[in-house]
Design a protein around this motif. Structure first.
Motif, short mmCIF file in Angstrom:
data_model
loop_
_atom_site.label_atom_id
_atom_site.label_comp_id
_atom_site.label_asym_id
_atom_site.label_seq_id
_atom_site.Cartn_x
_atom_site.Cartn_y
_atom_site.Cartn_z
N MET A 1 0.83 -1.20 0.00
CA MET A 1 0.00 0.00 0.00
C MET A 1 0.87 1.25 0.00
N LYS A 2 0.51 2.22 -0.83
CA LYS A 2 1.26 3.47 -0.92
C LYS A 2 0.95 4.36 0.29
N THR A 3 1.90 5.22 0.62
CA THR A 3 1.71 6.16 1.73
C THR A 3 1.92 7.59 1.23
N ILE A 4 0.95 8.45 1.50
CA ILE A 4 0.97 9.85 1.04
C ILE A 4 0.92 10.77 2.25
N LEU A 5 1.76 11.76 2.28
CA LEU A 5 1.72 12.78 3.32
C LEU A 5 0.97 13.99 2.79
N ALA A 6 -0.10 14.39 3.49
CA ALA A 6 -0.85 15.60 3.16
C ALA A 6 -0.43 16.68 4.14
N VAL A 44 -3.49 8.00 3.45
CA VAL A 44 -3.12 9.41 3.46
C VAL A 44 -2.93 9.85 4.91
N ILE A 45 -1.74 10.33 5.22
CA ILE A 45 -1.43 10.83 6.55
C ILE A 45 -1.66 12.34 6.54
N ALA A 46 -2.63 12.79 7.32
CA ALA A 46 -2.97 14.21 7.36
C ALA A 46 -2.13 14.92 8.42
N GLU A 47 -1.36 15.90 7.98
CA GLU A 47 -0.56 16.73 8.88
C GLU A 47 -0.95 18.19 8.65
N LEU A 71 8.85 20.05 8.44
CA LEU A 71 8.68 19.05 7.39
C LEU A 71 9.71 17.92 7.43
N PRO A 72 11.00 18.17 7.58
CA PRO A 72 11.95 17.05 7.60
C PRO A 72 11.64 16.02 8.68
N THR A 73 11.24 16.47 9.86
CA THR A 73 10.90 15.56 10.95
C THR A 73 9.71 14.68 10.57
N LEU A 74 8.69 15.28 9.97
CA LEU A 74 7.50 14.52 9.59
C LEU A 74 7.80 13.54 8.47
N ILE A 75 8.64 13.93 7.55
CA ILE A 75 9.02 13.02 6.46
C ILE A 75 9.67 11.76 7.03
N HIS A 76 10.55 11.95 8.00
CA HIS A 76 11.25 10.80 8.56
C HIS A 76 10.37 10.00 9.52
N SER A 77 9.47 10.66 10.22
CA SER A 77 8.61 9.93 11.16
C SER A 77 7.57 9.09 10.44
N HIS A 78 7.24 9.47 9.20
CA HIS A 78 6.25 8.72 8.42
C HIS A 78 6.87 7.93 7.27
N ALA A 79 8.18 7.87 7.23
CA ALA A 79 8.88 7.16 6.13
C ALA A 79 8.57 5.66 6.16
N LEU A 81 7.75 7.31 2.39
CA LEU A 81 6.63 7.96 1.72
C LEU A 81 6.72 7.72 0.21
N ASP A 82 5.55 7.64 -0.41
CA ASP A 82 5.48 7.47 -1.86
C ASP A 82 5.11 8.76 -2.58
N ALA A 83 4.56 9.73 -1.86
CA ALA A 83 4.20 11.02 -2.44
C ALA A 83 3.90 12.00 -1.33
#
Length: 208
Positions: A1-6, A44-47, A71-79, A81-83
């Motif tokens: 399953m893909k993971t997307i950060l919003a 979809v992870i809503a931030e 943003l860098p912290t959230l990218i790594h905490s939810h890694a 990510l696909d988009a």
């Protein structure tokens, strides 16, 4: 399953313009509608955080509203990510923050660069928010007329930045408009409309 950060502000959080401090139901927020439109092939992870800017500090409020710093912290905490989907810029329009669309666009460009540096060469969708409009009640900023005018320039600047950075682009003002309750935030129908409109774009981005 893909993971997307919003990644966004109160429009992503789902602030209800009709209820002071209120929030739309989970199913009415645009990240939730986006996820529903992806047919269970992505989550979809809503931030969303009210008051968040692209790259600017706001020391007049609590928490850290600087989108570039968080943003860098959230990218790594939810890694991994696909988009990443980014809809920011409305708070940049505040006269004491930045006050112009060009500055917000520069901020969005920096956010795109951060995604690429921290998450690799994944698809990034830059979304220009719905325009601010004249409210029925008191304006949120003494220079609200200037904010309205600048908010209408966001899409043009964001589209240019998307082309420069190899990102995808969508103008949310084509499907949603702010509520006249405060001239900034969205009612439930308009926030749902954004998620519905983004679904086919994100599907294409991810090859779903």
């Amino acid at each position: 399953m893909k993971t997307i950060l919003a990644y966004g502000d109160s429009l992503t959080y789902g602030s209800d313009p009709l209820v002071q401090g209120g929030r739309h139901a989970y199913e009415d927020r645009w990240p939730t509608r986006l996820a529903a439109g992806l047919d269970k092939e992505a989550r979809v992870i809503a931030e969303g955080l009210g008051g968040r800017t692209t790259v600017f500090d706001d020391f007049a409020t609590t928490a850290d509203r600087n989108g570039a710093r968080i943003l860098p912290t959230l990218i790594h905490s939810h890694a991994p990510l696909d988009a990443v989907v980014i809809m920011l810029g409305t708070n940049d329009m505040k006269s004491f923050i930045c006050g112009d669309a060009f500055g917000a666009a520069r901020g969005m460009k920096r956010l795109a660069e951060i995604v690429r540096a921290e998450a690799g060469d994944i698809p990034v969708l830059l979304v220009s928010p719905p325009h601010c409009i004249e409210p029925d009640g008191p304006a949120l900023d003494p220079r609200f007329g200037e904010i309205i005018a600048e908010s209408r320039r966001l899409a043009g600047h964001y589209q240019r930045v998307a082309a420069e950075t190899g990102c995808h682009f969508f103008d949310a003002a084509t499907v949603a408009k702010a509520s006249r309750a405060d001239g900034v935030h969205l009612d439930s129908a308009n926030t749902r409309a954004i998620g519905d409109a983004l679904a086919p774009i994100v599907k294409d981005m991810l090859g779903l």
